[in-house]
Design a protein around this motif. Structure first.
Motif, short mmCIF file in Angstrom:
data_model
loop_
_atom_site.label_atom_id
_atom_site.label_comp_id
_atom_site.label_asym_id
_atom_site.label_seq_id
_atom_site.Cartn_x
_atom_site.Cartn_y
_atom_site.Cartn_z
N LEU A 326 0.89 -1.11 0.04
CA LEU A 326 0.09 0.04 0.10
C LEU A 326 0.76 1.21 0.02
O LEU A 326 0.44 2.41 -0.48
CB LEU A 326 -1.05 0.19 1.32
CG LEU A 326 -1.95 -1.08 1.10
CD1 LEU A 326 -2.97 -0.97 2.50
CD2 LEU A 326 -3.25 -0.86 0.05
N ASP A 327 2.15 1.11 0.64
CA ASP A 327 2.90 2.29 0.51
C ASP A 327 3.53 2.59 -0.84
O ASP A 327 4.19 3.82 -1.04
CB ASP A 327 3.87 2.30 1.77
CG ASP A 327 3.37 2.55 2.99
OD1 ASP A 327 2.41 2.96 3.03
OD2 ASP A 327 4.12 2.24 4.09
N GLY A 454 3.38 -8.55 18.90
CA GLY A 454 3.32 -7.82 17.43
C GLY A 454 4.34 -7.04 17.12
O GLY A 454 5.50 -6.72 17.90
N MET A 455 4.46 -6.57 15.85
CA MET A 455 5.22 -5.70 15.45
C MET A 455 4.87 -4.42 15.28
O MET A 455 5.87 -3.59 14.76
CB MET A 455 5.68 -6.21 13.63
CG MET A 455 6.16 -7.70 13.78
SD MET A 455 6.39 -8.24 12.10
CE MET A 455 7.60 -6.91 11.39
N GLY A 456 3.75 -3.89 15.30
CA GLY A 456 3.18 -2.55 15.40
C GLY A 456 2.95 -2.20 14.04
O GLY A 456 3.04 -0.95 13.85
N VAL A 457 2.38 -3.14 13.22
CA VAL A 457 2.11 -2.79 11.83
C VAL A 457 0.48 -2.57 11.47
O VAL A 457 0.06 -2.33 10.32
CB VAL A 457 2.71 -3.40 10.74
CG1 VAL A 457 4.35 -3.02 10.90
CG2 VAL A 457 2.43 -4.92 10.96
N GLY A 458 -0.19 -3.40 12.49
CA GLY A 458 -1.68 -3.42 12.19
C GLY A 458 -2.34 -2.06 12.00
O GLY A 458 -3.12 -2.04 10.81
N LEU A 459 -2.33 -1.16 12.95
CA LEU A 459 -2.93 0.03 12.67
C LEU A 459 -2.14 0.82 11.55
O LEU A 459 -3.07 1.62 10.70
CB LEU A 459 -2.86 0.78 13.96
CG LEU A 459 -3.49 0.29 15.27
CD1 LEU A 459 -3.79 1.28 16.28
CD2 LEU A 459 -5.05 -0.12 14.78
N ALA A 460 -1.18 0.79 11.10
CA ALA A 460 -0.46 1.31 10.15
C ALA A 460 -1.03 0.89 8.73
O ALA A 460 -1.37 1.67 7.80
CB ALA A 460 1.13 1.11 9.90
N VAL A 461 -1.28 -0.48 8.93
CA VAL A 461 -1.88 -1.00 7.62
C VAL A 461 -3.29 -0.50 7.37
O VAL A 461 -4.05 -0.21 6.54
CB VAL A 461 -1.99 -2.69 7.83
CG1 VAL A 461 -2.84 -3.23 6.54
CG2 VAL A 461 -0.59 -3.24 7.52
N CYS A 462 -4.22 -0.40 8.59
CA CYS A 462 -5.26 0.43 8.58
C CYS A 462 -5.54 1.56 8.01
O CYS A 462 -6.43 2.05 7.18
CB CYS A 462 -6.13 0.21 10.05
SG CYS A 462 -6.33 -1.44 10.81
N GLN A 463 -4.41 2.45 8.31
CA GLN A 463 -4.41 3.79 7.89
C GLN A 463 -4.35 3.71 6.21
O GLN A 463 -4.70 4.64 5.54
CB GLN A 463 -3.32 4.67 8.63
CG GLN A 463 -3.35 6.01 8.15
CD GLN A 463 -2.08 6.79 8.90
OE1 GLN A 463 -0.94 6.67 8.96
NE2 GLN A 463 -2.74 7.85 9.45
N ALA A 464 -3.28 3.02 6.14
CA ALA A 464 -3.06 2.85 4.64
C ALA A 464 -4.15 2.20 3.61
O ALA A 464 -4.45 2.74 2.58
CB ALA A 464 -1.79 1.94 4.35
N ALA A 466 -7.32 2.57 4.56
CA ALA A 466 -8.28 4.00 4.53
C ALA A 466 -7.81 5.11 3.73
O ALA A 466 -8.61 5.45 2.89
CB ALA A 466 -8.42 4.45 6.02
N LYS A 467 -6.60 5.25 3.43
CA LYS A 467 -6.18 6.20 2.53
C LYS A 467 -6.51 6.08 1.17
O LYS A 467 -6.92 6.77 0.41
CB LYS A 467 -4.56 6.32 2.76
CG LYS A 467 -3.98 7.48 1.92
CD LYS A 467 -2.33 7.55 2.36
CE LYS A 467 -1.78 8.74 1.33
NZ LYS A 467 -0.40 8.96 1.60
N VAL A 468 -6.07 4.72 0.87
CA VAL A 468 -6.43 4.35 -0.47
C VAL A 468 -7.99 4.26 -0.86
O VAL A 468 -8.30 4.37 -1.98
CB VAL A 468 -5.76 3.11 -0.86
CG1 VAL A 468 -4.28 3.01 -0.88
CG2 VAL A 468 -6.39 1.61 -0.22
N HIS A 469 -8.92 4.39 0.00
CA HIS A 469 -10.13 4.45 -0.07
C HIS A 469 -10.68 5.91 0.33
O HIS A 469 -11.96 6.13 -0.15
CB HIS A 469 -10.98 3.32 0.77
CG HIS A 469 -10.91 2.06 0.46
ND1 HIS A 469 -9.87 1.20 0.83
CD2 HIS A 469 -11.83 1.29 -0.50
CE1 HIS A 469 -10.04 -0.04 0.50
NE2 HIS A 469 -11.04 -0.04 -0.48
N GLY A 470 -9.79 6.93 0.34
CA GLY A 470 -10.07 7.97 0.47
C GLY A 470 -10.96 8.44 1.81
O GLY A 470 -11.86 9.32 2.02
#
Length: 502
Positions: A326-327, A454-464, A466-470
């Motif tokens: 996503l990035d 965990g690695m601390g990427v779950g919410l980062a993935v959520c934000q990514a 959300a971003k591609v969906h506007g």
């Protein structure tokens, strides 16, 4: 004609002064009349060249002698004081006229310098707004042609390109100018017999191009004119270097960020993958080596550990790979019209299977509009939000999912009963490899704590996602205890269906 137009104020001053002299003759003495003539010389000198100003002062003294000094209408002088008066008049008028004319010339030069500075400022702003080096070169070409009224051409060395019409001989001259990093042609002290003037486009340490002014005479341009053109060339050279250095800086920054992300990812993988892998190895080894001596319940427990740890590794790997995907820009996702009820139903089915003892409450109104989205990505988003709520809330606290419909958005809140999130972390939690309760996340792999690893990427993935969906995602407090992870999905008008008659 132009000289007469520029000198008419001086002519008017002289005529007015002589009119006053004849009018005041006999009323004032010669000394006072002489002062009036000196004043006229000073004022006329503002509008005349140095030579004309000095000539006008000398002629005015002679005419004053002719019309006002006894005996009149001759150039003879009988009284010594009259002779001294004429000599003083001549000296003072000459000095004053010279100084006033020089002052005018200095003012004219200052005005020209100010105009040249303003022109260079405007050129500099245009160069900064230009898209690339070729556009900058065209701006310099237009500026030079406007100032010289001659055709020009510009050579850029890296990458090699020529803007304008330059003969093969002129192109050789342009390259020679670049190599020598010095002006060539009339007025430069080098190759004075040439008709084309070559000026280097200089950066800080070298020439990155050259400008050719195609003239038809070997006469040099004015020093100020040539200096203005060289300053314009230097502006282009510095602007090209600045843009190149900025590009290198941005590239170095991106490389540094990529390297930092790579190092962080490797560190996280080496740390966070070690515990589940060790549990996998331990459980699998126990089953392999002691299967005959283990009870059925023990084998099932070890197998459950293997499945749980494998699923944990799978989630971490999926989130990490999805974040990297996503990035990566630009990203095209496959959107379709989907039902939010069905997406949440799929997520809840898996969540209740993974967390059978947890209570999950859903407040979902009916008649929700369809959303234009990638269903697979939204399933992963809600799955991560639910897993985060389960991780950081007590087992007895229920998880709530509330959906509110608005005219242009659908707001979904996943509410937990945990310790909440401090204000300083409400934005930081969406950054990759950041965990609020890091001390808990680093706990041992006991059954009670393993979900918090965990690695601390779950919410980062959520934000990514959300971003591609506007969409927008954020954190809110949920009194008296807990946090709400909020998602606002845009509601896009559905296209109308046109039925074709058969």
């Amino acid at each position: 004609m132009q000289g007469i137009k520029a000198s008419w104020p001086a002519i008017a001053i002289w005529l007015l002064a002589w009119g006053l002299l004849f009018e005041l003759d006999g009323t004032f003495n010669l000394a006072n009349l002489a002062l009036l003539l000196v004043l006229a010389s000073a004022m006329a000198g503002v509008f005349l060249s140095t030579l004309l100003s000095l000539l006008g002062s000398a002629v005015s003294v002679l005419l004053f002698n002719w019309f006002f000094i006894e005996p009149r209408y001759t150039l003879n002088v009988h009284l010594h004081q009259d002779a001294l008066l004429l000599i003083s008049m001549l000296g003072v008028s000459t000095v004053v006229s010279y100084l006033m004319s020089r002052l005018r010339l200095a003012a004219d030069r200052e005005t020209q310098h100010a105009q040249a500075a303003e022109q260079l400022r405007q050129l500099s702003e245009s160069l900064r707004e230009a898209a690339d080096a070729s556009v900058c070169a065209q701006l310099l070409q237009a500026f030079t042609q406007q100032k010289t009224k001659h055709p020009t051409s510009v050579l850029l060395a890296e990458p090699q390109r020529v803007i304008g019409n330059a003969s093969s001989q002129d192109q050789q001259g342009l390259w020679a100018c670049v190599q020598q990093c010095a002006a060539l042609g009339p007025g430069s002290g080098r190759y004075e017999n040439q008709t084309t003037l070559f000026l280097p486009i200089r950066g800080h340490a070298r020439a990155i191009g050259a400008l050719a002014v195609h003239r038809h005479t070997s006469l040099a341009l004015g020093a100020a004119h040539q200096q203005l053109l060289q300053q314009a060339c230097d502006l282009l050279g510095l602007e090209i270097e600045r843009a190149h250095n900025l590009q290198l800086t941005q590239q170095a920054k991106q490389d540094a960020q990529s390297q930092s992300l790579r190092n962080t990812l490797l560190t996280s993988i080496s740390h966070d993958y070690r515990t589940p892998l060790a549990n996998l190895m331990g459980a699998a080894s126990a089953i392999h080596d002691q299967c005959s001596r283990l009870s059925t319940d023990k084998v099932e427990a070890l197998a459950s550990t293997v499945i749980s740890e494998a699923q944990h590794l799978h989630r971490m790997t999926t989130n990490t790979l999805q974040l990297a995907r996503l990035d990566a820009a630009p990203l095209q996702i496959k959107k379709d019209w989907e039902s939010l009820q069905e997406i949440l139903g799929s997520v809840l089915a898996k969540a209740r299977q993974r967390f059978p003892t947890r209570q999950i409450l859903v407040d979902l109104p009916g008649d929700l509009p369809l959303i234009h989205c990638d269903a697979i990505l939204l399933v992963q988003l809600f799955d991560n939000l639910l897993e985060n709520a389960v991780k950081y809330s007590p087992d007895h606290a229920p998880i709530q999912i509330k959906v509110q419909a608005h005219p242009t958005t659908l707001d979904i809140r996943v509410i937990d009963g945990g310790p909440g999130i401090a204000d300083a972390w409400k934005t930081k939690v969406f950054q990759a490899f950041e965990r609020v309760h890091d001390d808990i996340a680093q706990a041992d792999a006991s059954h009670d704590q393993q979900l918090r690893r965990g690695m601390g990427v779950g919410l980062a993935v959520c934000q990514a996602i959300a971003k591609v969906h506007g969409a927008k995602i954020w954190v809110e407090d949920h009194p008296p205890q807990g946090a709400a992870l909020c998602l606002s999905m845009p509601v896009v008008p559905q296209p109308s269906l046109h039925l074709q008659e058969t």
